[in-house]
Design an enzyme around this catalytic site. Structure first.
Site, PDB file in Angstrom:
ATOM      1  N   HIS A  33      -3.216  -5.577   1.911  1.00 11.39           N
ATOM      2  CA  HIS A  33      -2.592  -5.845   2.711  1.00 11.39           C
ATOM      3  C   HIS A  33      -2.419  -7.019   3.080  1.00 11.39           C
ATOM      4  O   HIS A  33      -3.634  -7.277   3.604  1.00 11.39           O
ATOM      5  CB  HIS A  33      -2.911  -5.158   4.188  1.00 11.39           C
ATOM      6  CG  HIS A  33      -3.287  -2.962   3.376  1.00 11.39           C
ATOM      7  ND1 HIS A  33      -2.650  -2.155   4.697  1.00 11.39           N
ATOM      8  CD2 HIS A  33      -3.836  -2.325   2.912  1.00 11.39           C
ATOM      9  CE1 HIS A  33      -2.213  -0.997   4.393  1.00 11.39           C
ATOM     10  NE2 HIS A  33      -3.291  -1.347   2.995  1.00 11.39           N
ATOM     11  N   GLU A  93      -1.050  -8.905   5.423  1.00 11.71           N
ATOM     12  CA  GLU A  93      -0.816  -8.853   6.496  1.00 11.71           C
ATOM     13  C   GLU A  93      -2.179  -9.205   7.425  1.00 11.71           C
ATOM     14  O   GLU A  93      -2.545  -9.012   9.011  1.00 11.71           O
ATOM     15  CB  GLU A  93       0.124  -8.185   6.827  1.00 11.71           C
ATOM     16  CG  GLU A  93      -0.464  -6.609   7.628  1.00 11.71           C
ATOM     17  CD  GLU A  93      -0.323  -5.732   5.710  1.00 11.71           C
ATOM     18  OE1 GLU A  93      -0.686  -4.884   6.126  1.00 11.71           O
ATOM     19  OE2 GLU A  93      -0.165  -6.255   4.662  1.00 11.71           O
ATOM     20  N   CYS A 121       1.067  -1.027  -0.060  1.00 10.24           N
ATOM     21  CA  CYS A 121      -0.110  -0.262  -0.125  1.00 10.24           C
ATOM     22  C   CYS A 121       0.894   0.783   0.476  1.00 10.24           C
ATOM     23  O   CYS A 121       1.715   1.231  -0.954  1.00 10.24           O
ATOM     24  CB  CYS A 121      -0.905   0.587   0.986  1.00 10.24           C
ATOM     25  SG  CYS A 121      -2.109   0.800   1.158  1.00 10.24           S
TER      26      CYS A 121
END
Length: 240
Positions: A219, A221, A92
């Site tokens: 993202h 994660e 990002c």
């Protein structure tokens, strides 16, 4: 019992991954790397770059990251390490920081444009998928992944886009790894010729790689998706 003077045990993956910790979702990246058997450490000072094998630039505010990396004396050393071939993964805002060119750079109060670290021969548009309320998720085909845990290498990646950028143009040396299909991209505005007709939506590039540099608009994660980080670890180890 281990002596206090004994060296720390080598993690199973054999790599130490730094996470740029001036701003953004640092903890989530550290947790993902550690879940894969690697060691992850926050990086806030230029001196800490010497102890890492690769670096993650997390999501957050790219304008704030730009200001803070310059304030902390990190920008120059980061550019040097990127130029020397250190593996770096940007998610990002990290993708924005790795871009050579921004289509819509922010400007400060003096009119100075936002700076990036560069390294990836591409043009990126910030917040291209819309504001926070336009955040969305999509299943993406993603090239170059290996099987990790219960997820196969060919299985789609569940991607979360939060005020996400997209890549508008890539150079010859940049490999496109994933795109959001045209059917799921925002509808563009009126045609530039003033005819008033809406332009047809097109697929948007959201993951790229060039040599030791990897970047995603989204993202991984935050969803429990570990294969992108596993790819990055394999890049560090020279296995991908």
């Amino acid at each position: 019992m281990t002596s206090l003077s004994s060296p720390a045990p080598t993690p199973p993956s054999g790599v130490v991954v730094g996470v740029l910790a001036v701003q953004g979702d640092v903890r989530e990246h550290i947790a993902t790397i550690e879940s894969l058997g690697g060691r992850a450490v926050p990086v806030r000072r230029a001196s800490e770059l010497a102890g890492i094998d690769g670096l993650i630039i997390p999501g957050g505010e790219s304008t704030t990251m730009d200001k803070l990396t310059r304030t902390f004396g990190l920008a120059g050393p980061l550019r040097d390490r990127i130029g020397d071939g250190m593996p770096v993964y940007g998610s990002c805002a990290g993708m924005i920081m790795l871009s050579d060119v921004l289509a819509d750079p922010s400007t400060d109060r003096l009119g100075n444009p936002q700076q990036t670290l560069g390294g990836l021969d591409m043009v990126v548009r910030r917040n291209a998928f819309g504001r926070q309320r336009e955040s969305f998720e999509a299943d993406l085909a993603f090239g170059g992944l290996a099987t990790t845990g219960g997820a196969g290498g060919a299985d789609p990646v569940r991607a979360v886009f939060i005020r996400a950028p997209w890549v508008e143009k890539v150079g010859a040396g940049v490999q496109v790894l994933a795109q959001v299909p045209a059917s799921e991209t925002p509808q563009p505005g009126p045609a530039p010729d003033g005819a008033g007709a809406d332009l047809e939506p097109v697929a948007r590039i959201v993951a790229v790689r060039s040599g030791n540099l990897l970047a995603t608009s989204f993202h991984p994660e935050v969803t429990g998706e570990r294969r992108v980080h596993e790819l990055f670890i394999r890049m560090i180890r020279g296995e991908a």
